[in-house]
Design an enzyme around this catalytic site. Structure first.
Site, PDB file in Angstrom:
ATOM      1  N   TYR A 165      47.456  47.800  43.613  1.00 46.12           N
ATOM      2  CA  TYR A 165      46.200  48.538  43.470  1.00 46.12           C
ATOM      3  C   TYR A 165      45.523  48.656  44.829  1.00 46.12           C
ATOM      4  O   TYR A 165      45.767  47.866  45.747  1.00 46.12           O
ATOM      5  CB  TYR A 165      45.242  47.845  42.487  1.00 46.12           C
ATOM      6  CG  TYR A 165      44.893  46.415  42.874  1.00 46.12           C
ATOM      7  CD1 TYR A 165      43.825  46.135  43.731  1.00 46.12           C
ATOM      8  CD2 TYR A 165      45.648  45.336  42.407  1.00 46.12           C
ATOM      9  CE1 TYR A 165      43.519  44.840  44.097  1.00 46.12           C
ATOM     10  CE2 TYR A 165      45.347  44.034  42.771  1.00 46.12           C
ATOM     11  CZ  TYR A 165      44.285  43.795  43.607  1.00 46.12           C
ATOM     12  OH  TYR A 165      43.994  42.510  43.981  1.00 46.12           O
ATOM     13  N   SER A 179      41.091  33.194  48.514  1.00 44.51           N
ATOM     14  CA  SER A 179      42.401  33.633  48.030  1.00 44.51           C
ATOM     15  C   SER A 179      42.315  34.968  47.300  1.00 44.51           C
ATOM     16  O   SER A 179      43.234  35.339  46.568  1.00 44.51           O
ATOM     17  CB  SER A 179      43.000  32.573  47.101  1.00 44.51           C
ATOM     18  OG  SER A 179      43.168  31.343  47.785  1.00 44.51           O
ATOM     19  N   GLY A 180      41.219  35.673  47.486  1.00 43.19           N
ATOM     20  CA  GLY A 180      41.098  37.020  46.934  1.00 43.19           C
ATOM     21  C   GLY A 180      40.325  37.139  45.640  1.00 43.19           C
ATOM     22  O   GLY A 180      40.273  38.236  45.070  1.00 43.19           O
ATOM     23  N   HIS A 229      32.952  40.672  40.149  1.00 42.48           N
ATOM     24  CA  HIS A 229      32.577  42.029  40.565  1.00 42.48           C
ATOM     25  C   HIS A 229      32.452  42.976  39.379  1.00 42.48           C
ATOM     26  O   HIS A 229      32.871  42.673  38.249  1.00 42.48           O
ATOM     27  CB  HIS A 229      33.573  42.581  41.586  1.00 42.48           C
ATOM     28  CG  HIS A 229      34.960  42.774  41.068  1.00 42.48           C
ATOM     29  ND1 HIS A 229      35.342  43.871  40.309  1.00 42.48           N
ATOM     30  CD2 HIS A 229      36.084  42.023  41.209  1.00 42.48           C
ATOM     31  CE1 HIS A 229      36.617  43.793  40.008  1.00 42.48           C
ATOM     32  NE2 HIS A 229      37.102  42.665  40.539  1.00 42.48           N
ATOM     33  N   CYS A 289      40.424  38.081  39.508  1.00 40.03           N
ATOM     34  CA  CYS A 289      38.969  38.200  39.625  1.00 40.03           C
ATOM     35  C   CYS A 289      38.309  38.071  38.255  1.00 40.03           C
ATOM     36  O   CYS A 289      38.960  38.151  37.214  1.00 40.03           O
ATOM     37  CB  CYS A 289      38.604  39.550  40.233  1.00 40.03           C
ATOM     38  SG  CYS A 289      39.062  39.705  41.974  1.00 40.03           S
ATOM     39  N   ASN A 306      35.874  40.019  35.962  1.00 45.35           N
ATOM     40  CA  ASN A 306      35.281  41.343  35.752  1.00 45.35           C
ATOM     41  C   ASN A 306      34.034  41.255  34.885  1.00 45.35           C
ATOM     42  O   ASN A 306      34.028  40.573  33.846  1.00 45.35           O
ATOM     43  CB  ASN A 306      36.276  42.271  35.058  1.00 45.35           C
ATOM     44  CG  ASN A 306      37.356  42.788  35.993  1.00 45.35           C
ATOM     45  OD1 ASN A 306      38.165  43.634  35.597  1.00 45.35           O
ATOM     46  ND2 ASN A 306      37.406  42.298  37.216  1.00 45.35           N
TER      47      ASN A 306
END
EC number: 2.3.2.-
Length: 366
Positions: free
Chosen positions: A289, A302-303, A307, A325, A327
């Protein structure tokens, strides 16, 4: 009576009267009164001190110069019954406040400046004294900052430290209120200190690193708990639930589960480009992505972010569809972005695995 005997009698009468508290004029009147043949009669004007004057009692109540003199004791009622030694004391009023305890400590001064109660494990409230064993370091948080309750103290040295124990002994950490904590080294040029548990809300923290000083404060205890069992994020402020958001976390497919553990806010961006190629997954692959996201709050190196994800709103609160992540809906992500700042903790539970990456943000797993 011979004249000399009469004069002697008059003087002796004056002396007796003066000793009894009478002035010289009163004693003379008594002497004249006795020579006149009158007895001590309360009705005699001589005994009362003469016509138009006050009684003997009233004159004795005045001192020299018209000032108040000695007062006669009150009369005693000889017919009153004696007090009963077996009588009970009067009943106490149950609504009356209790008498003050003379041994009780004084109340605290509301204007007094708070002082640390004393050293606890890992803290030293005294000032450093002596030659510094290292050059002045830098600190994170910076001096005067307001941070979240999971924020560690980061101390960076100009050159590698060979004697770590000596360096730690030269770094004096203290806080109000005092809380126990520990040092731990991330590299030869960086040592950190954190409390064993989160800082209390509104804590004042002081650092004295061999004479180089800094201080910061914590704000409210704002904690987000992401529960993978319910797919809900619960946010508390000072222990009181403030918000509950539906969420979606890392999916099982491809091993993207969001690990259990305590994270904390590192930085945040109003918008940021997320690119899977930055961690080895080609953008054009099935799991790849590259997109721009809003209200992105970084919680590790680590990303992983919390968000906005309008594309996964239908999944939030139901299932995990992300690459790690957390969401949230656009409205909930905006609230999170506006309210969470550096050092505010995010706790992930009931997921798979444990956050143990050596990425510089694993403080609460050390």
């Amino acid at each position: 009576m011979p004249h000399w005997a009469e004069e002697r009698h008059r003087r002796e009468s004056n002396y007796v009267a003066l000793e009894a508290g009478l002035d010289e004029g009163e004693s003379i009147r008594r002497s004249e009164h006795s020579r006149s043949g009158c007895g001590a009669d309360a009705g005699c004007w001589r005994c009362r001190g003469g016509p138009g004057r006050g009684s003997r009692r009233s004159r004795r109540s005045r001192g020299p110069g018209g000032t108040a003199g000695p007062v006669d004791p009150p009369a005693v009622d000889l017919l009153a019954p004696p007090p009963d030694p077996l009588a009970l004391p009067p009943a106490l009023d149950p609504l009356a406040p209790p008498p003050p305890d003379p041994l009780a400590p004084p109340p605290p001064d509301p204007l007094a400046v708070p002082v640390a109660a004393g050293p606890v494990a890992g803290q030293d409230p005294t000032s450093f004294v002596g030659p510094p064993p290292f050059r002045p370091p830098t600190f994170n948080p910076v001096d005067g900052a307001m941070v979240g309750v999971a924020k560690p103290i980061v101390i960076n040295f100009a050159v590698p430290i060979a004697d770590r124990a000596m360096a730690e002994s030269a770094i004096h950490i203290s806080s109000i209120p005092p809380v126990p904590g520990k040092f731990y080294w991330m590299s030869p040029t960086q040592v950190r200190w954190r409390p064993f548990e989160f800082w209390p809300a509104n804590t004042a923290v002081n650092i004295d690193a061999a004479g180089t000083k800094s201080s910061f404060r914590t704000g409210d205890s704002l904690v987000a708990t992401a529960d993978d069992a319910t797919h809900q994020m619960t946010i508390t402020r000072n222990g009181v639930v403030q918000k509950t958001f539906p969420m979606s976390m890392g999916m099982v497919s491809g091993g993207h589960q969001t690990p259990n553990g305590t994270y904390y806010v590192l930085e945040k961006f109003a918008t940021v480009v997320m690119d899977s190629s930055t961690y080895g997954v080609p953008v054009n692959s099935a799991q790849g992505y590259k997109l721009t996201v809003s209200d992105a709050v970084r919680i590790d190196n680590s990303g992983n972010f919390v968000h906005s994800a309008p594309w996964s709103v239908a999944d939030q609160g139901k299932r995990n569809v992300t690459h790690g992540c957390i969401n949230l809906s656009p409205a909930n992500a905006k609230w999170f972005y506006d309210n969470f700042g550096s050092g505010d903790p995010v706790v992930v539970k009931n997921s798979v695995g444990t956050y143990n990456k050596n990425d510089g943000a694993q403080d609460w797993q050390i």
